[in-house]
Structure formats: structure tokens, C-alpha cells
Enzyme design. Structure first.
Site, PDB file in Angstrom:
ATOM      1  N   ASN A  55       2.874  19.043 -20.817  1.00  0.00           N
ATOM      2  CA  ASN A  55       2.532  18.285 -22.317  1.00  0.00           C
ATOM      3  C   ASN A  55       2.423  18.805 -23.759  1.00  0.00           C
ATOM      4  OD1 ASN A  55       1.955  16.027 -20.356  1.00  0.00           O
ATOM      5  ND2 ASN A  55      -0.424  17.331 -20.450  1.00  0.00           N
ATOM      6  N   HIS A  58       3.021  12.030 -28.878  1.00  0.00           N
ATOM      7  CA  HIS A  58       1.787  10.216 -28.609  1.00  0.00           C
ATOM      8  C   HIS A  58       1.300   9.714 -30.057  1.00  0.00           C
ATOM      9  CE1 HIS A  58       1.825  11.183 -24.650  1.00  0.00           C
ATOM     10  NE2 HIS A  58       2.632  10.566 -24.609  1.00  0.00           N
ATOM     11  N   HIS A  90       3.258  17.090 -26.937  1.00  0.00           N
ATOM     12  CA  HIS A  90       3.027  15.584 -26.354  1.00  0.00           C
ATOM     13  C   HIS A  90       2.119  14.907 -27.277  1.00  0.00           C
ATOM     14  CE1 HIS A  90       6.457  16.251 -23.512  1.00  0.00           C
ATOM     15  NE2 HIS A  90       6.329  14.812 -23.244  1.00  0.00           N
ATOM     16  N   GLU A 147      -2.249  17.940 -12.169  1.00  0.00           N
ATOM     17  CA  GLU A 147      -2.844  18.395 -12.810  1.00  0.00           C
ATOM     18  C   GLU A 147      -3.537  18.657 -13.410  1.00  0.00           C
ATOM     19  OE1 GLU A 147      -0.594  16.196 -16.591  1.00  0.00           O
ATOM     20  OE2 GLU A 147      -2.513  16.702 -18.078  1.00  0.00           O
ATOM     21  N   LYS A 206      10.308  23.031 -13.446  1.00  0.00           N
ATOM     22  CA  LYS A 206       9.034  22.126 -13.834  1.00  0.00           C
ATOM     23  C   LYS A 206       8.514  21.246 -11.628  1.00  0.00           C
ATOM     24  CE  LYS A 206       7.630  17.421 -14.067  1.00  0.00           C
ATOM     25  NZ  LYS A 206       7.466  15.950 -14.962  1.00  0.00           N
ATOM     26  N   HIS A 258      10.481   8.533 -27.338  1.00  0.00           N
ATOM     27  CA  HIS A 258       9.740   9.540 -26.679  1.00  0.00           C
ATOM     28  C   HIS A 258      10.355  11.261 -26.818  1.00  0.00           C
ATOM     29  CE1 HIS A 258       6.959  11.519 -24.326  1.00  0.00           C
ATOM     30  NE2 HIS A 258       7.847  11.840 -23.529  1.00  0.00           N
ATOM     31  N   LYS A 275       4.319  11.338 -11.348  1.00  0.00           N
ATOM     32  CA  LYS A 275       4.098  10.559 -12.322  1.00  0.00           C
ATOM     33  C   LYS A 275       4.541   9.089 -12.093  1.00  0.00           C
ATOM     34  CE  LYS A 275       0.976  13.694 -15.181  1.00  0.00           C
ATOM     35  NZ  LYS A 275       1.696  14.890 -16.227  1.00  0.00           N
ATOM     36  N   ARG A 296       0.783  -1.103   0.073  1.00  0.00           N
ATOM     37  CA  ARG A 296       0.388   0.034   0.275  1.00  0.00           C
ATOM     38  C   ARG A 296       0.832   1.366   0.137  1.00  0.00           C
ATOM     39  NH1 ARG A 296      -2.949  -3.425   3.720  1.00  0.00           N
ATOM     40  NH2 ARG A 296      -4.738  -4.381   2.422  1.00  0.00           N
ATOM     41  N   GLU A 351      12.796  17.911 -24.246  1.00  0.00           N
ATOM     42  CA  GLU A 351      12.318  18.759 -22.655  1.00  0.00           C
ATOM     43  C   GLU A 351      12.814  19.639 -22.499  1.00  0.00           C
ATOM     44  OE1 GLU A 351       9.560  17.527 -22.396  1.00  0.00           O
ATOM     45  OE2 GLU A 351       9.805  14.891 -22.349  1.00  0.00           O
ATOM     46  N   ARG A 379      -0.321  22.029 -14.694  1.00  0.00           N
ATOM     47  CA  ARG A 379       0.406  21.307 -15.707  1.00  0.00           C
ATOM     48  C   ARG A 379       0.811  20.667 -16.958  1.00  0.00           C
ATOM     49  NH1 ARG A 379       2.798  16.767 -10.960  1.00  0.00           N
ATOM     50  NH2 ARG A 379       4.662  15.617 -12.831  1.00  0.00           N
TER      51      ARG A 379
HETATM   52  P1  NAD Z   1      14.866   5.235 -20.579  1.00  0.00           P
HETATM   53  O1  NAD Z   1      14.456   4.752 -19.499  1.00  0.00           O
HETATM   54  O2  NAD Z   1      14.042   3.352 -21.461  1.00  0.00           O
HETATM   55  O3  NAD Z   1      16.658   5.284 -20.377  1.00  0.00           O
HETATM   56  C1  NAD Z   1      17.029   5.226 -22.033  1.00  0.00           C
HETATM   57  C2  NAD Z   1      18.016   4.209 -22.536  1.00  0.00           C
HETATM   58  O4  NAD Z   1      19.280   4.571 -22.401  1.00  0.00           O
HETATM   59  C3  NAD Z   1      18.069   2.773 -22.095  1.00  0.00           C
HETATM   60  O5  NAD Z   1      18.503   1.705 -22.683  1.00  0.00           O
HETATM   61  C4  NAD Z   1      19.235   2.763 -20.525  1.00  0.00           C
HETATM   62  O6  NAD Z   1      19.421   1.429 -20.079  1.00  0.00           O
HETATM   63  C5  NAD Z   1      19.670   4.409 -21.290  1.00  0.00           C
HETATM   64  N1  NAD Z   1      20.707   4.484 -19.867  1.00  0.00           N
HETATM   65  C6  NAD Z   1      19.928   5.359 -19.200  1.00  0.00           C
HETATM   66  N2  NAD Z   1      21.451   5.663 -18.921  1.00  0.00           N
HETATM   67  C7  NAD Z   1      22.062   5.798 -19.361  1.00  0.00           C
HETATM   68  C8  NAD Z   1      23.278   6.364 -18.838  1.00  0.00           C
HETATM   69  N3  NAD Z   1      23.666   7.491 -17.896  1.00  0.00           N
HETATM   70  N4  NAD Z   1      24.551   5.812 -19.920  1.00  0.00           N
HETATM   71  C9  NAD Z   1      24.103   5.225 -19.947  1.00  0.00           C
HETATM   72  N5  NAD Z   1      23.017   4.678 -21.190  1.00  0.00           N
HETATM   73  C10 NAD Z   1      21.816   5.541 -19.850  1.00  0.00           C
HETATM   74  O7  NAD Z   1      14.162   6.132 -21.401  1.00  0.00           O
HETATM   75  P2  NAD Z   1      14.324   7.261 -20.548  1.00  0.00           P
HETATM   76  O8  NAD Z   1      14.294   8.424 -22.102  1.00  0.00           O
HETATM   77  O9  NAD Z   1      14.819   8.169 -19.665  1.00  0.00           O
HETATM   78  O10 NAD Z   1      12.568   7.680 -20.637  1.00  0.00           O
HETATM   79  C11 NAD Z   1      11.336   7.540 -21.119  1.00  0.00           C
HETATM   80  C12 NAD Z   1      10.168   6.822 -20.313  1.00  0.00           C
HETATM   81  O11 NAD Z   1       9.854   7.972 -19.209  1.00  0.00           O
HETATM   82  C13 NAD Z   1       9.154   6.662 -21.370  1.00  0.00           C
HETATM   83  O12 NAD Z   1       9.345   5.700 -20.307  1.00  0.00           O
HETATM   84  C14 NAD Z   1       8.092   8.121 -20.841  1.00  0.00           C
HETATM   85  O13 NAD Z   1       7.184   7.910 -20.797  1.00  0.00           O
HETATM   86  C15 NAD Z   1       8.748   8.299 -19.352  1.00  0.00           C
HETATM   87  N6  NAD Z   1       8.277   9.479 -19.378  1.00  0.00           N
HETATM   88  C16 NAD Z   1       7.825   9.946 -17.975  1.00  0.00           C
HETATM   89  C17 NAD Z   1       7.959  10.940 -17.272  1.00  0.00           C
HETATM   90  C18 NAD Z   1       6.615  11.513 -16.138  1.00  0.00           C
HETATM   91  O14 NAD Z   1       6.349  12.560 -15.100  1.00  0.00           O
HETATM   92  N7  NAD Z   1       6.803  10.339 -15.280  1.00  0.00           N
HETATM   93  C19 NAD Z   1       7.678  11.973 -17.706  1.00  0.00           C
HETATM   94  C20 NAD Z   1       8.506  11.905 -19.530  1.00  0.00           C
HETATM   95  C21 NAD Z   1       8.538  10.790 -19.348  1.00  0.00           C
HETATM   96  N1  GLY Z   2       5.954  14.766 -18.099  1.00  0.00           N
HETATM   97  C1  GLY Z   2       4.216  16.125 -17.211  1.00  0.00           C
HETATM   98  C2  GLY Z   2       4.327  15.296 -16.332  1.00  0.00           C
HETATM   99  O1  GLY Z   2       5.298  15.673 -15.754  1.00  0.00           O
HETATM  100  O2  GLY Z   2       3.364  16.140 -15.944  1.00  0.00           O
END
Ligand code: NAD
Ligand code: GLY
Length: 370
Positions: free
Chosen positions: A246, A253, A249, A238, A228, A267, A144, A122, A186, A242
Site C-alpha cells: 500500500n 486514496h 496508497h 494482510e 508480489k 488509480h 483481493k 458459495r 505499481e 502485505r
Molecule cells: P480498468 O480495468 O478500468 O482498465 C483501464 C482501461 O483500460 C479501461 O477502460 C479498459 O477498458 C481499458 N483496457 C483494458 N485492457 C486494455 C487493453 N489491452 N487495450 C486497450 N484498453 C484496455 O483499470 P485498471 O487500472 O486495470 O484497474 C484499476 C482497478 O484495479 C481499480 O478498481 C483498483 O481498485 C483495482 N485494483 C485492485 C487491486 C487488487 O489487489 N485486487 C490492486 C490494484 C488495483
Molecule cells: N494491491 C495491494 C494488495 O494486493 O495487497
């Protein structure tokens, strides 16, 4: 030198620390949040291979035992199966409410580990140690957390704020250039949505940021996190402002849906193209000047990100299919399309009730199949 950005959320408030070499101080910084001297570290194979030893040593130096939970890299890990696997391994480690999860990786690991922490027994606490530029400036801040389902991305999740975020710029030295550019999308987003001065600074300093020049990188990351943090503090769930985060996005998307959420289009690349499309759509609707739309597009392109449909692998796209994806987007309300559009560089706004036909015509004019 490190700097600390507060996320002002009352009893859920926390600090985002930005600095070069923070990983080596992780034990000292994380220890105050532990009741027993241990933390489960959720990481992916790539990050763990590159930086796991350094983090483990830093934790051990402060008397903290790291219990690794290593998952495969990539978006497909952010699934029900991936979540079940992480939860099962946390149970096997007999993690308790008094223990914390450390998410050590990119946005995939942060979203997955954060969601696991939100529902495990939980809800237990977690800290974020983001290792991609995208995760440092965006996904690790704001609470998020989510996984994907075959019906769409991030559809199952929870708001669960971390207790601490450590953004160590030194771990970005191993990040592939393409991932740097994806994270940069971003960063430029913050300038475009709410800080013209920052956008203009980025126009002049994009190359330095992407080359990981320490001062430029530190400024870009810290300013992004500040923006942010300020937006999240005002609108955690949001309900209003907030949504500005997006920007790019909704178009993005739709492109990700068509290209399969994989290597064809990251992304951040989708967000880059999406922001350029949002500015040009805004110009077409007479909301922003054509000159500002050109400037936004140029700045995005200058960092090596896609800005047109033609730049994206998989082109030509079908305009109707793209609009259909937008209709399913979480930002769509009652079948009407909601977009983040622009009035100027640094001035985005939430536009509800956007006419799907106008979006379709715009996409055809941009080169999509009618
Ligand atoms: P990711 O986590 O897949 O990382 C990208 C690649 O880089 C992976 O292959 C990873 O192994 C590699 N990597 C990570 N750190 C490294 C480093 N220091 N050196 C070498 N390689 C490294 O992708 P991302 O772009 O970090 O994140 C994308 C995800 O984030 C998506 O799922 C998206 O939906 C999510 N996201 C969430 C939010 C939120 O607010 N929660 C906001 C934006 C994106
Ligand atoms: N990446 C969008 C948010 O955090 O609201």
C-alpha cells in the site's frame, strides 16, 4: 518465451505465467481447470472488442466454449449493481460449481469477476487474464477481489485466489500510454518498497518499459509479480508485511476521493503522487534522507506520473479534507493514521500511529489549503 512465477499458498497455490502471445495458448493452459468444456468470460466492452475474438479462438482450439459476459468499462461497473448483473448472467448461463469464470480485462473486471466467483453458489474457481499493465503486475495476483460503494472503494469484497494467471504482454500493445504509465506506478512501487536494485534498474530503463520494448517489459512485469507473489505467500490476508504493497496508497486514496475516482486521476497516477508524497513526508520526519526522497520523486516524474499536489487536476486541495479521507481509509485503525513510510530506497515499513496533525502540516507545506 514465457516464464512462470509460483504463488506459494499451499492448497491455494497457483502459477502466474508471463509471456508474449500467451493469449493464443489460453485454451491449452485453462483447459486443465475445467470439468465441462466451457468457461464464462467476464470482460469489458473495450477489451472484448479488441481481443475477444483472439481469446475465443484460442479457447475453441482447445475445445473450450467461451460464454461471454460483457460489462461496461470503467470503475462505476465495480458496484453492487454491476455485481448483481454479473451474478444474474452467470445464473442464466447455468454455471455450476464445476465451471470456472475467466476474468479477461483490467483491474475493474478482475476485481468484479473475482468477487462474483467468490460468492457465486458459495464460491467457484476463476482464472485471471489481465489486460492492463496495472492488472498484470498487481491486481490479478494475490486474491483481493472487491466492489466499491458510495462510501468508498473496495469496501465490500473477499479474498479469493485465482487458479491461474496469464499475463500476456502482447495485449498491452493496444493499451493507451496513459494506462501504461498508471501501471508503471505499481512497478516502481515494488522497487521503492523492497528492492533497491530493481529501483535502480527502473531508473535506467523506464523509457524502454513504457515503450513496451519486449525484454525490458518482460523483466519489469516478471520482477514485479515475483515480489508480489513472495509477499502474498508470506502474508495472504494482510496481517503484516502485505501492507507494504500500500505504499503511496493512503495519500493516493485521499486524492482519488477528492477527484471522484475517475478520469481526472487514475488509480496508478494517484499512487505515483502518493509515493512521492510518502517519501517526502518520510524525509520531513527524518526517516529517510532528503536525497533518497528527491531520487524517488525524480524517478516517478520521469515516467510522466504526477508527484506533487500541483500536478493533480483539482488542486488546490484542502488539507483537512485530505486527512479526513485518510481517517476513513481501511488502513486506519482506531482513528490513528497508518502509513507506509520509507527508511531508504527499497526499504519501506508500516508506520502506525502517525500524527494526523503532522500530515496536515506537511500537506499545507506541499501547497494544500490550510
Ligand atoms: P480498468 O480495468 O478500468 O482498465 C483501464 C482501461 O483500460 C479501461 O477502460 C479498459 O477498458 C481499458 N483496457 C483494458 N485492457 C486494455 C487493453 N489491452 N487495450 C486497450 N484498453 C484496455 O483499470 P485498471 O487500472 O486495470 O484497474 C484499476 C482497478 O484495479 C481499480 O478498481 C483498483 O481498485 C483495482 N485494483 C485492485 C487491486 C487488487 O489487489 N485486487 C490492486 C490494484 C488495483
Ligand atoms: N494491491 C495491494 C494488495 O494486493 O495487497
Amino acid at each position: 518465451m514465457s516464464r512462470s512465477v509460483p504463488v506459494g499458498l499451499g492448497e491455494r497455490a497457483y502459477e502466474v505465467v508471463v509471456g508474449d502471445g500467451l493469449l493464443d495458448a489460453a485454451g491449452r493452459l485453462v483447459a486443465p481447470f475445467l470439468k465441462r468444456g466451457r468457461t464464462a468470460v467476464v470482460s469489458d466492452e473495450t477489451v472484448w472488442r479488441l481481443h475477444g475474438e483472439r481469446l475465443t479462438a484460442a479457447l475453441e482450439a482447445a475445445g473450450v466454449r467461451a460464454l461471454p459476459v460483457i460489462v461496461p468499462p470503467g470503475e462505476q461497473t465495480k458496484s453492487f449493481e454491476g455485481l448483481a448483473d454479473v451474478c444474474d448472467r452467470l445464473l442464466a448461463l447455468e454455471l455450476d460449481r464445476g465451471d470456472i469464470v475467466t476474468a479477461f480485462g483490467g483491474g475493474v473486471v478482475g476485481d468484479l469477476a473475482g468477487f462474483a466467483a467468490a460468492i457465486y453458489k458459495r464460491g467457484i474457481d476463476f482464472v485471471q487474464i489481465p489486460t492492463t499493465l496495472l492488472a498484470q503486475v498487481d491486481s490479478s495476483v494475490g486474491g483481493k477481489t472487491a466492489i466499491d460503494t458510495p462510501r468508498g472503494k473496495n469496501l465490500i469484497g473477499a479474498f479469493h485466489q485465482p487458479k491461474l494467471v496469464l499475463a500476456d504482454l502482447s495485449v498491452l500493445s493496444t493499451l493507451p500510454d496513459r494506462e501504461m504509465r498508471a501501471g508503471y506506478a505499481e512497478i516502481i512501487k515494488y522497487g521503492l518498497l523492497g528492492d533497491r536494485g530493481f529501483f535502480e534498474w527502473l531508473e535506467a530503463n523506464a523509457a524502454a518499459v513504457l515503450a513496451r520494448e519486449p525484454e525490458a517489459l518482460a523483466h519489469a512485469v516478471a520482477r514485479s509479480i515475483e515480489m508480489k507473489a513472495e509477499i502474498v505467500a508470506e502474508d495472504e490476508k494482510e496481517q503484516g508485511r502485505r501492507a507494504l504493497l500500500n505504499l503511496g496508497h493512503t495519500f493516493g486514496h485521499a486524492l482519488e476521493s477528492e477527484t471522484g475516482y475517475g478520469d481526472a486521476l487514475l488509480h496508478g497516477e494517484a499512487v505515483g503522487a502518493g509515493m512521492a508524497l510518502a517519501f517526502r513526508f518520510s524525509a520531513g520526519q527524518g526517516l529517510v534522507s532528503g536525497q533518497d526522497a528527491v531520487r524517488a520523486t525524480r524517478a516517478i516524474a520521469a515516467s510522466g506520473l504526477p508527484t506533487t499536489l500541483q500536478d493533480v487536476a483539482g488542486h488546490p486541495f484542502d488539507a483537512g479534507r485530505l486527512v479526513a479521507h485518510m481517517g476513513q481509509d481501511k488502513k486506519a485503525e482506531g482513528g490513528r493514521l497508518t502509513f507506509i513510510l520509507a527508511r531508504a530506497l527499497g526499504e519501506a515499513f508500516v508506520a502506525k500511529d502517525v500524527d494526523a496533525g503532522a500530515v496536515r502540516d506537511f500537506l499545507v507545506a506541499e501547497g494544500a489549503r490550510p
